[in-house]
Motif scaffolding. Structure first.
Motif, short mmCIF file in Angstrom:
data_model
loop_
_atom_site.label_atom_id
_atom_site.label_comp_id
_atom_site.label_asym_id
_atom_site.label_seq_id
_atom_site.Cartn_x
_atom_site.Cartn_y
_atom_site.Cartn_z
N ALA A 89 84.85 27.03 9.43
CA ALA A 89 83.69 27.82 9.01
C ALA A 89 82.44 27.28 9.70
N VAL A 90 81.81 28.11 10.55
CA VAL A 90 80.69 27.66 11.38
C VAL A 90 79.49 28.58 11.19
N ASN A 91 78.45 28.31 11.97
CA ASN A 91 77.22 29.10 11.86
C ASN A 91 76.96 29.92 13.13
N ASP A 92 75.74 29.89 13.67
CA ASP A 92 75.35 30.82 14.73
C ASP A 92 75.61 30.26 16.13
N GLU A 118 78.82 32.96 12.03
CA GLU A 118 77.79 33.99 12.20
C GLU A 118 77.89 34.69 13.56
N SER A 119 78.12 33.93 14.62
CA SER A 119 78.30 34.53 15.94
C SER A 119 78.93 33.50 16.86
N PHE A 120 79.49 34.00 17.97
CA PHE A 120 80.22 33.14 18.90
C PHE A 120 79.80 33.45 20.34
N ALA A 121 79.79 32.43 21.17
CA ALA A 121 79.54 32.66 22.60
C ALA A 121 80.68 33.50 23.15
N GLU A 122 80.35 34.45 24.01
CA GLU A 122 81.33 35.45 24.45
C GLU A 122 82.53 34.85 25.18
N ILE A 123 82.27 33.94 26.12
CA ILE A 123 83.39 33.36 26.88
C ILE A 123 84.25 32.49 25.98
N ALA A 137 83.24 37.33 12.71
CA ALA A 137 81.80 37.17 12.58
C ALA A 137 81.34 37.76 11.24
N VAL A 138 80.57 36.98 10.48
CA VAL A 138 80.06 37.42 9.18
C VAL A 138 78.56 37.18 9.12
N ASP A 139 77.92 37.72 8.11
CA ASP A 139 76.48 37.52 7.93
C ASP A 139 76.17 36.05 7.63
N HIS A 140 74.91 35.68 7.89
CA HIS A 140 74.47 34.29 7.67
C HIS A 140 74.78 33.81 6.25
N GLY A 141 74.39 34.62 5.27
CA GLY A 141 74.60 34.22 3.88
C GLY A 141 76.07 34.04 3.55
N ASP A 142 76.90 34.91 4.10
CA ASP A 142 78.34 34.81 3.84
C ASP A 142 78.93 33.57 4.48
N GLY A 171 88.79 34.76 -5.05
CA GLY A 171 88.87 36.07 -5.68
C GLY A 171 87.96 37.13 -5.10
N LYS A 172 87.31 36.86 -3.99
CA LYS A 172 86.43 37.86 -3.39
C LYS A 172 86.80 38.10 -1.94
N THR A 173 86.38 39.25 -1.45
CA THR A 173 86.65 39.66 -0.08
C THR A 173 85.34 39.88 0.66
N VAL A 174 85.17 39.22 1.79
CA VAL A 174 83.95 39.34 2.60
C VAL A 174 84.31 40.07 3.89
N GLU A 175 83.57 41.11 4.18
CA GLU A 175 83.82 41.88 5.40
C GLU A 175 83.12 41.24 6.60
N GLY A 176 83.78 41.33 7.74
CA GLY A 176 83.22 40.77 8.97
C GLY A 176 83.60 41.63 10.15
N ASP A 177 83.61 41.02 11.33
CA ASP A 177 83.91 41.75 12.55
C ASP A 177 84.77 40.90 13.48
#
Length: 216
Positions: A89-92, A118-123, A137-142, A171-177
Protein backbone atom coordinates in the motif's frame (compact mmCIF):
# COMPACT_ATOMS: atom_id res chain seq x y z
CA UNK A 1 -1.50 -15.10 -3.01
CA UNK A 2 -2.63 -14.45 -6.56
CA UNK A 3 -5.78 -16.39 -7.33
CA UNK A 4 -4.95 -18.03 -10.61
CA UNK A 5 -1.25 -18.36 -9.94
CA UNK A 6 -2.35 -20.88 -7.33
CA UNK A 7 -4.21 -22.82 -9.99
CA UNK A 8 -7.72 -21.47 -9.42
CA UNK A 9 -8.87 -19.91 -12.66
CA UNK A 10 -11.69 -17.38 -12.63
CA UNK A 11 -15.17 -18.57 -13.54
CA UNK A 12 -14.97 -17.18 -17.07
CA UNK A 13 -11.21 -17.30 -17.54
CA UNK A 14 -10.04 -18.26 -21.03
CA UNK A 15 -9.41 -21.93 -21.71
CA UNK A 16 -5.81 -23.08 -21.38
CA UNK A 17 -4.32 -23.27 -24.88
CA UNK A 18 -1.00 -24.61 -23.67
CA UNK A 19 0.48 -21.34 -22.46
CA UNK A 20 2.35 -21.61 -19.17
CA UNK A 21 1.47 -18.09 -18.06
CA UNK A 22 -1.32 -18.05 -15.43
CA UNK A 23 -4.25 -15.70 -15.65
CA UNK A 24 -4.43 -13.47 -12.57
CA UNK A 25 -7.90 -12.46 -11.50
CA UNK A 26 -7.28 -11.52 -7.89
CA UNK A 27 -4.55 -11.29 -5.27
CA UNK A 28 -5.33 -12.08 -1.64
CA UNK A 29 -3.11 -11.90 1.42
CA UNK A 30 -1.88 -9.39 3.96
CA UNK A 31 -0.56 -5.88 3.50
CA UNK A 32 2.57 -3.82 3.98
CA UNK A 33 2.09 -0.04 4.33
CA UNK A 34 4.78 2.16 2.77
CA UNK A 35 4.09 5.86 3.26
CA UNK A 36 5.50 8.71 1.22
CA UNK A 37 5.14 10.34 -2.18
CA UNK A 38 7.65 10.09 -5.03
CA UNK A 39 9.36 6.93 -3.84
CA UNK A 40 11.69 6.32 -6.77
CA UNK A 41 13.30 3.25 -8.24
CA UNK A 42 16.69 4.10 -6.72
CA UNK A 43 15.14 3.82 -3.27
CA UNK A 44 13.32 0.63 -4.22
CA UNK A 45 16.48 -0.99 -5.67
CA UNK A 46 19.78 0.93 -5.24
CA UNK A 47 21.84 1.32 -8.40
CA UNK A 48 24.87 -0.56 -7.06
CA UNK A 49 22.89 -3.81 -7.19
CA UNK A 50 22.12 -3.49 -10.90
CA UNK A 51 25.38 -5.25 -11.74
CA UNK A 52 23.97 -8.59 -10.55
CA UNK A 53 23.98 -11.16 -13.35
CA UNK A 54 20.49 -12.48 -12.55
CA UNK A 55 17.41 -11.22 -10.72
CA UNK A 56 17.44 -14.16 -8.30
CA UNK A 57 18.63 -12.23 -5.22
CA UNK A 58 16.83 -8.95 -5.92
CA UNK A 59 14.34 -9.53 -3.12
CA UNK A 60 16.96 -9.05 -0.44
CA UNK A 61 18.06 -5.78 -2.06
CA UNK A 62 14.58 -4.20 -2.08
CA UNK A 63 14.77 -0.94 -0.08
CA UNK A 64 18.21 -2.08 1.04
CA UNK A 65 19.40 1.32 2.32
CA UNK A 66 16.07 2.42 3.82
CA UNK A 67 15.86 -0.83 5.79
CA UNK A 68 19.12 -0.16 7.65
CA UNK A 69 20.33 2.38 10.17
CA UNK A 70 23.66 4.23 10.14
CA UNK A 71 25.38 1.15 11.60
CA UNK A 72 23.98 -1.16 8.94
CA UNK A 73 21.54 -2.82 11.32
CA UNK A 74 17.96 -3.54 10.28
CA UNK A 75 15.55 -0.85 11.43
CA UNK A 76 11.75 -0.57 11.63
CA UNK A 77 11.18 -0.11 7.91
CA UNK A 78 7.90 -1.76 6.78
CA UNK A 79 9.79 -4.29 4.67
CA UNK A 80 11.44 -5.49 7.87
CA UNK A 81 8.28 -5.37 9.97
CA UNK A 82 5.76 -6.95 7.57
CA UNK A 83 7.60 -9.99 6.29
CA UNK A 84 5.32 -12.35 4.39
CA UNK A 85 2.89 -9.67 3.19
CA UNK A 86 2.07 -9.53 -0.52
CA UNK A 87 -0.15 -6.43 -0.99
CA UNK A 88 1.87 -3.20 -0.94
CA UNK A 89 0.00 0.00 0.00
CA UNK A 90 1.70 3.19 -1.25
CA UNK A 91 0.98 6.84 -1.99
CA UNK A 92 1.54 9.17 -4.96
CA UNK A 93 3.90 8.72 -7.93
CA UNK A 94 5.31 5.42 -6.74
CA UNK A 95 8.14 4.01 -8.86
CA UNK A 96 9.24 7.30 -10.41
CA UNK A 97 12.82 7.91 -11.53
CA UNK A 98 14.82 5.61 -13.79
CA UNK A 99 13.13 2.85 -15.76
CA UNK A 100 15.17 0.03 -14.22
CA UNK A 101 13.34 -3.29 -14.32
CA UNK A 102 15.25 -4.32 -11.22
CA UNK A 103 12.89 -2.29 -9.00
CA UNK A 104 9.72 -4.32 -9.63
CA UNK A 105 11.87 -7.47 -9.82
CA UNK A 106 13.05 -6.74 -6.29
CA UNK A 107 9.52 -6.14 -5.04
CA UNK A 108 8.23 -9.32 -6.68
CA UNK A 109 11.04 -11.44 -5.27
CA UNK A 110 10.49 -9.95 -1.81
CA UNK A 111 6.90 -11.19 -2.11
CA UNK A 112 4.80 -8.35 -3.54
CA UNK A 113 2.02 -9.55 -5.85
CA UNK A 114 -0.15 -6.42 -5.97
CA UNK A 115 0.30 -2.71 -5.24
CA UNK A 116 -2.47 -0.31 -4.22
CA UNK A 117 -1.61 3.39 -4.32
CA UNK A 118 -2.55 6.86 -5.43
CA UNK A 119 -0.58 6.81 -8.68
CA UNK A 120 2.35 5.06 -10.35
CA UNK A 121 5.11 6.06 -12.74
CA UNK A 122 4.12 4.81 -16.19
CA UNK A 123 7.24 2.79 -17.03
CA UNK A 124 7.35 1.26 -13.55
CA UNK A 125 3.70 0.27 -13.91
CA UNK A 126 4.36 -1.32 -17.29
CA UNK A 127 7.29 -3.26 -15.85
CA UNK A 128 4.97 -4.50 -13.10
CA UNK A 129 2.55 -5.75 -15.74
CA UNK A 130 5.32 -7.73 -17.40
CA UNK A 131 5.96 -9.49 -14.09
CA UNK A 132 2.32 -10.16 -13.24
CA UNK A 133 2.19 -7.58 -10.45
CA UNK A 134 -1.23 -5.91 -10.39
CA UNK A 135 -1.36 -2.17 -9.66
CA UNK A 136 -4.58 -0.51 -8.52
CA UNK A 137 -4.83 3.30 -8.34
CA UNK A 138 -7.17 4.69 -5.66
CA UNK A 139 -7.97 8.11 -4.22
CA UNK A 140 -5.63 9.70 -1.67
CA UNK A 141 -8.02 9.17 1.23
CA UNK A 142 -8.57 5.54 0.31
CA UNK A 143 -4.82 4.90 0.11
CA UNK A 144 -4.24 6.43 3.54
CA UNK A 145 -7.19 4.54 5.03
CA UNK A 146 -5.76 1.26 3.75
CA UNK A 147 -2.33 2.05 5.21
CA UNK A 148 -3.92 2.95 8.55
CA UNK A 149 -5.90 -0.29 8.55
CA UNK A 150 -2.85 -2.42 7.82
CA UNK A 151 -0.86 -0.78 10.60
CA UNK A 152 -3.69 -1.44 13.06
CA UNK A 153 -4.42 -4.94 11.71
CA UNK A 154 -1.23 -6.39 10.24
CA UNK A 155 -2.64 -9.92 9.96
CA UNK A 156 -5.97 -8.95 8.39
CA UNK A 157 -6.85 -10.20 4.93
CA UNK A 158 -6.81 -7.91 1.89
CA UNK A 159 -8.01 -8.78 -1.60
CA UNK A 160 -7.21 -6.94 -4.81
CA UNK A 161 -9.66 -7.88 -7.56
CA UNK A 162 -8.21 -7.22 -11.02
CA UNK A 163 -11.43 -7.95 -12.87
CA UNK A 164 -13.58 -5.71 -10.68
CA UNK A 165 -10.79 -3.13 -10.13
CA UNK A 166 -11.37 -3.05 -6.38
CA UNK A 167 -9.59 -3.67 -3.11
CA UNK A 168 -11.56 -5.34 -0.32
CA UNK A 169 -10.73 -5.35 3.37
CA UNK A 170 -12.49 -4.99 6.73
CA UNK A 171 -15.86 -5.71 5.13
CA UNK A 172 -15.72 -2.86 2.64
CA UNK A 173 -14.97 -2.53 -1.05
CA UNK A 174 -12.95 0.37 -2.47
CA UNK A 175 -13.09 1.09 -6.18
CA UNK A 176 -9.94 1.92 -8.10
CA UNK A 177 -8.40 1.73 -11.54
CA UNK A 178 -6.28 -0.92 -13.23
CA UNK A 179 -4.91 0.23 -16.62
CA UNK A 180 -6.76 -1.44 -19.49
CA UNK A 181 -3.62 -3.01 -20.95
CA UNK A 182 -2.61 -4.46 -17.57
CA UNK A 183 -6.11 -5.68 -16.79
CA UNK A 184 -6.39 -7.47 -20.14
CA UNK A 185 -2.92 -9.00 -19.91
CA UNK A 186 -3.42 -10.32 -16.37
CA UNK A 187 -6.91 -11.68 -16.95
CA UNK A 188 -5.97 -13.39 -20.22
CA UNK A 189 -2.62 -14.72 -18.99
CA UNK A 190 -0.56 -12.88 -21.60
CA UNK A 191 1.45 -10.63 -19.30
CA UNK A 192 4.70 -12.63 -19.67
CA UNK A 193 5.21 -12.28 -23.42
CA UNK A 194 8.50 -14.20 -23.38
CA UNK A 195 6.89 -17.25 -21.75
CA UNK A 196 3.93 -17.07 -24.12
CA UNK A 197 6.29 -17.11 -27.11
CA UNK A 198 8.26 -20.04 -25.69
CA UNK A 199 5.11 -22.13 -25.36
CA UNK A 200 4.03 -21.26 -28.90
CA UNK A 201 7.31 -21.78 -30.76
CA UNK A 202 5.74 -23.98 -33.43
CA UNK A 203 3.18 -21.32 -34.24
CA UNK A 204 5.87 -18.61 -34.26
CA UNK A 205 8.00 -20.73 -36.62
CA UNK A 206 5.06 -21.17 -38.99
CA UNK A 207 4.59 -17.41 -39.16
CA UNK A 208 8.30 -16.86 -39.64
CA UNK A 209 8.47 -19.41 -42.46
CA UNK A 210 5.50 -17.81 -44.20
CA UNK A 211 7.15 -14.41 -44.43
CA UNK A 212 8.84 -13.72 -47.78
CA UNK A 213 11.63 -11.62 -46.25
CA UNK A 214 12.97 -14.16 -43.70
CA UNK A 215 15.75 -16.66 -44.28
CA UNK A 216 15.00 -20.38 -44.44
Amino acid sequence: MSDDAAGHAGDDAPEDDGAAVPAIRRVAGTGVPLRGDDIDTDQILPARFLKAVTFDDMGEYAFYDQRRDADGELNEHPFNEYQGANVLAVNDNFGCGSSREHAPQGLMRWGVEAIVGESFAEIFQDNCKSLGIATLAVDHGDAVDLQDFIEANPDAGIEVDVREETVRYDGKTVEGDVPDAMREALLEGIWDTTAVMRTNLDRAKEVNDSLPYTDD
